[in-house]
Design a protein around this motif. Structure first.
Motif, PDB file in Angstrom:
ATOM      1  N   ALA A   1     -25.016  21.424 -91.737  1.00  0.00           N
ATOM      2  CA  ALA A   1     -25.683  20.459 -90.603  1.00  0.00           C
ATOM      3  C   ALA A   1     -24.697  20.740 -89.209  1.00  0.00           C
ATOM      4  CB  ALA A   1     -25.891  19.157 -91.011  1.00  0.00           C
ATOM      5  N   LEU A   2     -23.519  20.917 -89.463  1.00  0.00           N
ATOM      6  CA  LEU A   2     -22.670  20.922 -88.299  1.00  0.00           C
ATOM      7  C   LEU A   2     -22.352  22.369 -87.679  1.00  0.00           C
ATOM      8  CD1 LEU A   2     -21.059  18.727 -86.735  1.00  0.00           C
ATOM      9  CD2 LEU A   2     -18.919  19.390 -88.304  1.00  0.00           C
ATOM     10  N   VAL A   3     -22.350  23.201 -88.746  1.00  0.00           N
ATOM     11  CA  VAL A   3     -21.781  24.628 -88.314  1.00  0.00           C
ATOM     12  C   VAL A   3     -23.165  25.377 -87.639  1.00  0.00           C
ATOM     13  CG1 VAL A   3     -19.845  24.484 -89.528  1.00  0.00           C
ATOM     14  CG2 VAL A   3     -21.913  25.743 -90.684  1.00  0.00           C
ATOM     15  N   THR A   4     -24.443  24.875 -88.137  1.00  0.00           N
ATOM     16  CA  THR A   4     -25.429  25.605 -87.649  1.00  0.00           C
ATOM     17  C   THR A   4     -25.778  25.389 -86.219  1.00  0.00           C
ATOM     18  OG1 THR A   4     -26.972  23.977 -88.403  1.00  0.00           O
ATOM     19  CG2 THR A   4     -27.034  25.893 -89.826  1.00  0.00           C
ATOM     20  N   HIS A   5     -25.214  24.218 -85.585  1.00  0.00           N
ATOM     21  CA  HIS A   5     -25.340  23.913 -84.162  1.00  0.00           C
ATOM     22  C   HIS A   5     -24.773  25.205 -83.292  1.00  0.00           C
ATOM     23  CE1 HIS A   5     -25.492  20.940 -80.725  1.00  0.00           C
ATOM     24  NE2 HIS A   5     -24.753  22.009 -80.149  1.00  0.00           N
ATOM     25  N   PRO A   6     -23.399  25.351 -83.295  1.00  0.00           N
ATOM     26  CA  PRO A   6     -23.093  26.512 -82.390  1.00  0.00           C
ATOM     27  C   PRO A   6     -23.890  27.762 -82.627  1.00  0.00           C
ATOM     28  CG  PRO A   6     -21.477  26.032 -84.029  1.00  0.00           C
ATOM     29  CD  PRO A   6     -22.448  24.835 -84.164  1.00  0.00           C
ATOM     30  N   ILE A   7     -24.321  28.286 -83.823  1.00  0.00           N
ATOM     31  CA  ILE A   7     -24.909  29.342 -84.215  1.00  0.00           C
ATOM     32  C   ILE A   7     -26.158  29.533 -83.455  1.00  0.00           C
ATOM     33  CG2 ILE A   7     -25.720  30.834 -86.101  1.00  0.00           C
ATOM     34  CD1 ILE A   7     -23.576  29.756 -87.677  1.00  0.00           C
ATOM     35  N   LEU A   8     -26.987  28.403 -83.493  1.00  0.00           N
ATOM     36  CA  LEU A   8     -28.060  28.187 -83.042  1.00  0.00           C
ATOM     37  C   LEU A   8     -27.857  28.453 -81.315  1.00  0.00           C
ATOM     38  CD1 LEU A   8     -30.387  25.458 -84.251  1.00  0.00           C
ATOM     39  CD2 LEU A   8     -30.654  27.913 -84.542  1.00  0.00           C
ATOM     40  N   ASP A   9     -27.110  27.780 -80.846  1.00  0.00           N
ATOM     41  CA  ASP A   9     -26.732  27.880 -79.325  1.00  0.00           C
ATOM     42  C   ASP A   9     -26.325  29.301 -78.814  1.00  0.00           C
ATOM     43  OD1 ASP A   9     -27.107  25.282 -78.544  1.00  0.00           O
ATOM     44  OD2 ASP A   9     -25.127  24.523 -78.722  1.00  0.00           O
ATOM     45  N   CYS A  10     -26.004  30.240 -79.809  1.00  0.00           N
ATOM     46  CA  CYS A  10     -26.035  31.677 -79.458  1.00  0.00           C
ATOM     47  C   CYS A  10     -27.049  32.233 -79.105  1.00  0.00           C
ATOM     48  CB  CYS A  10     -25.046  32.212 -80.417  1.00  0.00           C
ATOM     49  SG  CYS A  10     -23.155  31.837 -80.697  1.00  0.00           S
ATOM     50  N   PHE A  11     -28.127  31.695 -79.644  1.00  0.00           N
ATOM     51  CA  PHE A  11     -29.481  32.309 -79.543  1.00  0.00           C
ATOM     52  C   PHE A  11     -30.215  32.489 -78.114  1.00  0.00           C
ATOM     53  CE2 PHE A  11     -29.646  31.685 -84.287  1.00  0.00           C
ATOM     54  CZ  PHE A  11     -29.256  32.957 -84.571  1.00  0.00           C
ATOM     55  N   ASN A  12     -29.430  31.597 -77.435  1.00  0.00           N
ATOM     56  CA  ASN A  12     -29.769  31.529 -75.853  1.00  0.00           C
ATOM     57  C   ASN A  12     -28.713  32.068 -74.764  1.00  0.00           C
ATOM     58  OD1 ASN A  12     -28.341  28.919 -75.222  1.00  0.00           O
ATOM     59  ND2 ASN A  12     -29.678  28.231 -76.552  1.00  0.00           N
ATOM     60  N   VAL A  13     -29.381  32.228 -73.606  1.00  0.00           N
ATOM     61  CA  VAL A  13     -28.377  32.893 -72.797  1.00  0.00           C
ATOM     62  C   VAL A  13     -27.194  32.161 -72.153  1.00  0.00           C
ATOM     63  CG1 VAL A  13     -29.985  34.753 -72.132  1.00  0.00           C
ATOM     64  CG2 VAL A  13     -29.868  32.611 -70.669  1.00  0.00           C
ATOM     65  N   TYR A  14     -27.017  30.817 -72.521  1.00  0.00           N
ATOM     66  CA  TYR A  14     -25.958  30.032 -71.864  1.00  0.00           C
ATOM     67  C   TYR A  14     -24.824  30.265 -72.181  1.00  0.00           C
ATOM     68  CZ  TYR A  14     -23.669  25.923 -70.163  1.00  0.00           C
ATOM     69  OH  TYR A  14     -23.315  24.733 -69.157  1.00  0.00           O
ATOM     70  N   GLY A  15     -24.386  30.792 -73.319  1.00  0.00           N
ATOM     71  CA  GLY A  15     -23.326  31.077 -73.785  1.00  0.00           C
ATOM     72  C   GLY A  15     -22.439  30.101 -74.713  1.00  0.00           C
ATOM     73  N   THR A  16     -21.782  30.595 -75.755  1.00  0.00           N
ATOM     74  CA  THR A  16     -21.073  29.521 -76.714  1.00  0.00           C
ATOM     75  C   THR A  16     -19.829  30.355 -77.072  1.00  0.00           C
ATOM     76  OG1 THR A  16     -23.076  28.892 -77.605  1.00  0.00           O
ATOM     77  CG2 THR A  16     -20.919  28.533 -78.781  1.00  0.00           C
ATOM     78  N   TRP A  17     -18.735  29.555 -76.917  1.00  0.00           N
ATOM     79  CA  TRP A  17     -17.190  29.906 -77.076  1.00  0.00           C
ATOM     80  C   TRP A  17     -17.302  29.845 -78.728  1.00  0.00           C
ATOM     81  CZ3 TRP A  17     -12.856  27.942 -73.477  1.00  0.00           C
ATOM     82  CH2 TRP A  17     -13.258  28.341 -72.256  1.00  0.00           C
ATOM     83  N   LEU A  18     -17.663  30.939 -79.700  1.00  0.00           N
ATOM     84  CA  LEU A  18     -17.905  30.384 -81.022  1.00  0.00           C
ATOM     85  C   LEU A  18     -16.533  30.861 -81.462  1.00  0.00           C
ATOM     86  CD1 LEU A  18     -20.329  29.998 -82.510  1.00  0.00           C
ATOM     87  CD2 LEU A  18     -20.575  32.680 -83.125  1.00  0.00           C
ATOM     88  N   PHE A  19     -15.595  31.574 -81.009  1.00  0.00           N
ATOM     89  CA  PHE A  19     -14.122  31.624 -81.642  1.00  0.00           C
ATOM     90  C   PHE A  19     -13.109  30.864 -80.769  1.00  0.00           C
ATOM     91  CE2 PHE A  19     -17.240  35.076 -83.093  1.00  0.00           C
ATOM     92  CZ  PHE A  19     -17.266  34.669 -84.256  1.00  0.00           C
ATOM     93  N   TRP A  20     -13.318  30.080 -80.188  1.00  0.00           N
ATOM     94  CA  TRP A  20     -12.267  29.314 -79.395  1.00  0.00           C
ATOM     95  C   TRP A  20     -11.217  28.822 -80.551  1.00  0.00           C
ATOM     96  CZ3 TRP A  20      -9.661  24.860 -80.146  1.00  0.00           C
ATOM     97  CH2 TRP A  20      -9.069  24.334 -79.023  1.00  0.00           C
ATOM     98  N   PRO A  21      -9.876  28.984 -80.434  1.00  0.00           N
ATOM     99  CA  PRO A  21      -9.309  29.119 -78.761  1.00  0.00           C
ATOM    100  C   PRO A  21      -8.940  30.716 -78.717  1.00  0.00           C
ATOM    101  CG  PRO A  21      -7.779  28.571 -80.368  1.00  0.00           C
ATOM    102  CD  PRO A  21      -8.955  28.493 -81.247  1.00  0.00           C
ATOM    103  N   PHE A  22      -9.558  31.588 -79.309  1.00  0.00           N
ATOM    104  CA  PHE A  22      -9.344  32.962 -79.159  1.00  0.00           C
ATOM    105  C   PHE A  22      -9.980  33.510 -78.192  1.00  0.00           C
ATOM    106  CE2 PHE A  22      -7.767  31.991 -83.440  1.00  0.00           C
ATOM    107  CZ  PHE A  22      -6.493  32.408 -83.462  1.00  0.00           C
ATOM    108  N   GLY A  23      -9.610  33.389 -76.739  1.00  0.00           N
ATOM    109  CA  GLY A  23     -10.331  33.928 -75.703  1.00  0.00           C
ATOM    110  C   GLY A  23     -11.505  33.176 -75.148  1.00  0.00           C
ATOM    111  N   GLU A  24     -11.967  33.377 -73.970  1.00  0.00           N
ATOM    112  CA  GLU A  24     -13.198  32.599 -73.468  1.00  0.00           C
ATOM    113  C   GLU A  24     -14.446  33.576 -73.376  1.00  0.00           C
ATOM    114  OE1 GLU A  24     -12.184  30.910 -69.810  1.00  0.00           O
ATOM    115  OE2 GLU A  24     -10.171  30.161 -70.551  1.00  0.00           O
ATOM    116  N   GLN A  25     -14.522  34.611 -74.264  1.00  0.00           N
ATOM    117  CA  GLN A  25     -15.808  35.515 -74.467  1.00  0.00           C
ATOM    118  C   GLN A  25     -16.919  34.560 -74.921  1.00  0.00           C
ATOM    119  OE1 GLN A  25     -15.758  38.383 -73.097  1.00  0.00           O
ATOM    120  NE2 GLN A  25     -17.915  39.024 -73.895  1.00  0.00           N
TER     121      GLN A  25
END
Length: 338
Positions: free
Chosen positions: A101-125
């Motif tokens: 329930a928790l980790v699906t949130h950022p994965i879903l956010d990657c599906f739109n164009v706003y952008g998500t720092w999925l692997f913070w703190p390693f860079g700001e890509q």
């Protein structure tokens, strides 16, 4: 994704995993966990007035796949340590309910164009696949039906099937959006190759509320090319009609070392234009919205004494789209309705 979709996704996933006697509690817990990462807006708004920081730091620390699993483990451990808790009755099922329930949130956010720092703190890509718009009822409605059914009839034998079916329907729609985007992407690649723009960065994103009309943005040295492709209205061999949106490259060059400009550049990966209005330098993110009404615009500098001066505090410039006009545009491009 929007808050309702995130809430429902967490609720339905959790309810589908736990024993049926815990189903209503799981709906509530999953809804809270699905919402938790987006609560970063509270400290961002309380502790900071810089609109550029608010935009670029949201979906960073609280959305990291390197951090959220640890948060899930801590929540599970705390709940399990309480004597007589539901989590202690079915620890394995509740662990996976909390975790997913928790980790699906950022994965879903990657599906739109706003952008998500999925692997913070390693860079700001930022990761931005763009295959769905932030709000898409075709993805959300099955989840809403599943959550309501499970809340009203938590013990019914069919409730588990309803929950799994709602997840499957939303998942199939997600798969469709990826397939549709890939089709448009191949078409765009072929056309840009003919235009000798093979190496030009491009972004293909779903337009509001649907996956039938796709917005295409291509970076050029002096701005962007903007166009769209309708799966229902445009022929397979019909070329995309491009609108050239110019950027003030001279002003942008003068401001490229400014902290706010560098932060925006990293966040939007170069999908931006610079314009000068009333001696103000404005950076517009071209990923969301449609020319000339982009969603995110920031005044970052002022022309003073014959040169550009960086503003100590950027100002977000709101541009309101004409909703009836945009709705008419969507109807015409998707369904051919004038």
């Amino acid at each position: 994704m929007d808050s309702l979709t995130q809430l429902l996704t967490g609720a339905v996933i959790a309810a589908a995993i736990v024993p049926r006697r815990h189903r209503r509690a799981a709906l509530a817990a999953g809804a809270a966990l699905g919402t938790l990462p987006d609560l970063d807006v509270i400290p961002l708004n309380l502790l900071n007035d810089n609109p550029v920081i608010k935009m670029t730091v949201h979906r960073s620390i609280s959305h990291s796949l390197l951090l959220l699993p640890l948060v899930a483990i801590l929540i599970w451990w705390f709940c399990r340590s309480r004597v007589g808790s539901r989590t202690s009755e079915a620890p394995k099922r509740w662990f996976w309910a909390i975790f997913l329930a928790l980790v699906t949130h950022p994965i879903l956010d990657c599906f739109n164009v706003y952008g998500t720092w999925l692997f913070w703190p390693f860079g700001e890509q930022t990761i931005m696949w763009g295959n769905m718009f932030v709000i898409d009822p075709m993805f959300t409605l099955p989840l809403l039906f599943g959550a309501l059914w499970a809340w009203l009839w938590p013990q019914a034998w069919v409730s588990q099937k309803i929950l799994l079916s709602s997840l499957a329907l939303s998942g199939l729609y997600l798969a469709w959006s990826l397939a549709a985007q890939m089709y448009v992407w191949q078409k765009v690649d072929a056309q840009l190759s003919q235009m000798r723009l093979d190496a030009a960065p491009r972004l293909i994103g779903a337009t509001p509320l649907n996956t039938l009309l796709w917005q295409v943005v291509v970076q050029t040295p002096d701005g962007v090319l903007s166009g769209d492709y309708s799966l229902l209205q445009d022929a397979a061999d019909q070329p995309i009609a491009w609108v050239k949106v110019e950027s003030d490259v001279v002003a942008l060059k003068a401001a490229e070392h400014w902290q706010s400009v560098q932060r925006l550049q990293r966040f939007n990966q170069g999908f931006q234009i610079a314009t000068v209005q009333d001696n103000q330098l404005i950076i517009s993110d071209v990923r969301m919205g449609r020319y000339p009404n982009y969603t995110f615009n920031f005044v970052v500098g002022q022309w003073q004494n014959g040169q550009w001066q960086e503003l100590a505090m950027p100002v977000q410039k709101q541009t309101r789209a004409d909703v009836p006009q945009e709705w008419a545009y969507l109807k015409q491009r998707i369904w051919g309705i004038h």
